[in-house]
Design a protein around this motif. Sequence first.
Motif, short mmCIF file in Angstrom:
data_model
loop_
_atom_site.label_atom_id
_atom_site.label_comp_id
_atom_site.label_asym_id
_atom_site.label_seq_id
_atom_site.Cartn_x
_atom_site.Cartn_y
_atom_site.Cartn_z
N VAL A 1 0.78 -1.12 -0.01
CA VAL A 1 0.09 -0.15 0.12
C VAL A 1 0.90 1.23 -0.01
CG1 VAL A 1 -1.80 1.36 1.10
CG2 VAL A 1 -1.90 -1.28 1.12
N PRO A 2 0.63 2.17 -0.84
CA PRO A 2 1.61 3.31 -1.14
C PRO A 2 1.87 4.24 0.11
CG PRO A 2 -0.18 3.69 -2.57
CD PRO A 2 -0.38 2.40 -2.12
N ASP A 3 0.79 4.49 1.02
CA ASP A 3 0.86 5.51 1.57
C ASP A 3 0.60 5.13 3.08
OD1 ASP A 3 -2.34 6.36 2.50
OD2 ASP A 3 -2.03 5.57 0.67
N ALA A 4 0.81 5.54 4.56
CA ALA A 4 0.81 5.15 5.82
C ALA A 4 -0.62 5.07 6.03
CB ALA A 4 1.69 5.98 6.63
N ALA A 5 -1.39 5.98 5.71
CA ALA A 5 -2.84 5.89 6.29
C ALA A 5 -3.53 4.76 5.60
CB ALA A 5 -3.69 7.36 5.97
N GLY A 6 -3.16 4.68 4.22
CA GLY A 6 -3.91 3.42 3.38
C GLY A 6 -3.28 2.23 4.07
N ALA A 7 -2.07 1.98 4.39
CA ALA A 7 -1.34 0.83 4.92
C ALA A 7 -1.93 0.21 6.48
CB ALA A 7 0.19 1.08 5.02
N LEU A 8 -2.19 1.56 7.36
CA LEU A 8 -2.76 1.16 8.47
C LEU A 8 -4.24 0.57 8.46
CD1 LEU A 8 -1.46 4.20 10.70
CD2 LEU A 8 -1.00 1.63 10.97
N ASP A 9 -4.85 1.42 7.53
CA ASP A 9 -6.35 0.89 7.10
C ASP A 9 -6.29 -0.57 6.62
OD1 ASP A 9 -7.61 3.50 7.99
OD2 ASP A 9 -7.62 3.95 5.90
N SER A 10 -5.27 -0.83 6.06
CA SER A 10 -5.41 -2.22 5.40
C SER A 10 -4.77 -3.34 6.19
CB SER A 10 -4.50 -2.42 4.02
OG SER A 10 -5.08 -1.35 3.16
N VAL A 11 -4.35 -2.95 7.44
CA VAL A 11 -3.83 -4.37 8.45
C VAL A 11 -4.87 -4.92 8.87
CG1 VAL A 11 -3.15 -4.12 10.82
CG2 VAL A 11 -2.01 -2.67 9.13
#
Length: 342
Positions: free
Chosen positions: A172-182
Motif C-alpha cells: 500500500v503506497p501511503d501510511a494511512a492506507g497501509a494502517l487501514d489495510s492491516v
Amino acid sequence: MDTIHDTTGTLDEALQRLHTTGPEFDGWLSNHGPMAVESLVRGGQAPRVHRWLDQYSERLDAMPAPGDPIRADDWQGALGDPKRLADWIVFFERAVTERPWRDVLAEWWPRLLPGIAAGATHPVIRVGHAVRTLLAEPAGTNAPRLAELAHGLGYWAARHQPLPPLTSLPSVPDAAGALDSVPRIDDQSGGIRARFTRLTAFPAWAEAGPVDPDAARERLGELVGAAVRMYGTHALGSPVMLVHAATAPNAVLRTLPALPRELWAGSLEAAWAASAAVTSVYAPSTPAPAPVPSGAEPEEVFARAAAHGNDHAIKFADTALEVGGDAALGAAVLALDLIEPA
C-alpha cells in the motif's frame, strides 16, 4: 511545540526519584512516570511534575535487586528474560558511564529492534523519551538522563519480544492506507502478549527495495501522523492501547538523530511493524466519524492533558502536538474525553 530547556532541574529531580522504582508494577504493568514527566517538562508544565509524581508513585514498586551480572561477551541467553531486569539495567548503567551513550545506543539498537513489541512497546517509547532529553542537553553527559537511557534499554532487553512470523500482503503506497489495510485479528480479547501471538499478516508499506536514510525519516514521520489521525476515528476500540500505535513509531523517530544513518531504514521497518501490530490487535475494522476540530491552540490542548493527568493522555498529546494540524489536535482532545483521568 518547541523543546523547552529545563532550567529548574525539575526533570532531573523527577528522574532521580523514579530510578528508585522498577520499570514495572503490579505484575508487568509499565511504569510510565519517566515518559510522562519528560513530556510535561517539555510541554511547559514543569510546575505540575512533582505533584503529579507524588500521586503516581504511590502505585509503583521498588526497583528489584540485581542478581547475576550480564556479561558483554555472553548476553544472548539473558535477552528476553524478565527475571534479569535489574541485571540488565545495571549492565547498561555501567555501559553509559564507561562509553559515550551514542556508541552504546548504536551498538544495542539493532540488537533490540527486532523485539520492539516488548512490554507493549513501552521500552522503546521510554528509550525515545530518554534520547530526546539527552539530545537537548548540550554536553549530553547529564547523569540522571544517562541513567534513564540505561533503565529504558535494560527494560527493553529484559522484555525483548519478537513478533511471530508474518505473511506479507500486497503493498500500500501511503501510511494511512497501509494502517487501514492491516487485517484485524479475529479474537481481540486478552492481554497484548496473547493478542500478538494471533498476528498472521501485514500489508507491505510502499514498494520493496532499499530506502535511503532521509526517505526513511520522512516516511516514519508520515507513519506517526497517520497513526495519530487514525486514533481519532478508531480510538473507541481501545482508547488507551491504541495510543501506542502512534507513540511507539514516534519514539523511533525521536531516536533517529542519535543513530548512525545506516540504521534508519531498519528502524522504519521495525516502527511500521510495531504500529501495525497494535492496530491489528486493538483497532476496530469500522472507523467512527473523525472528531470535530475544537479550535483550541496546541498549548491549550497540552495544558488540558496535563490537568487531566493520565499518563497515556499526556504522552499522546505530546506526540499529537508534534504532528500538528486540526486532525491531530482533535485526536488529542478525543483521548482526553475517552481515557479516564488520573
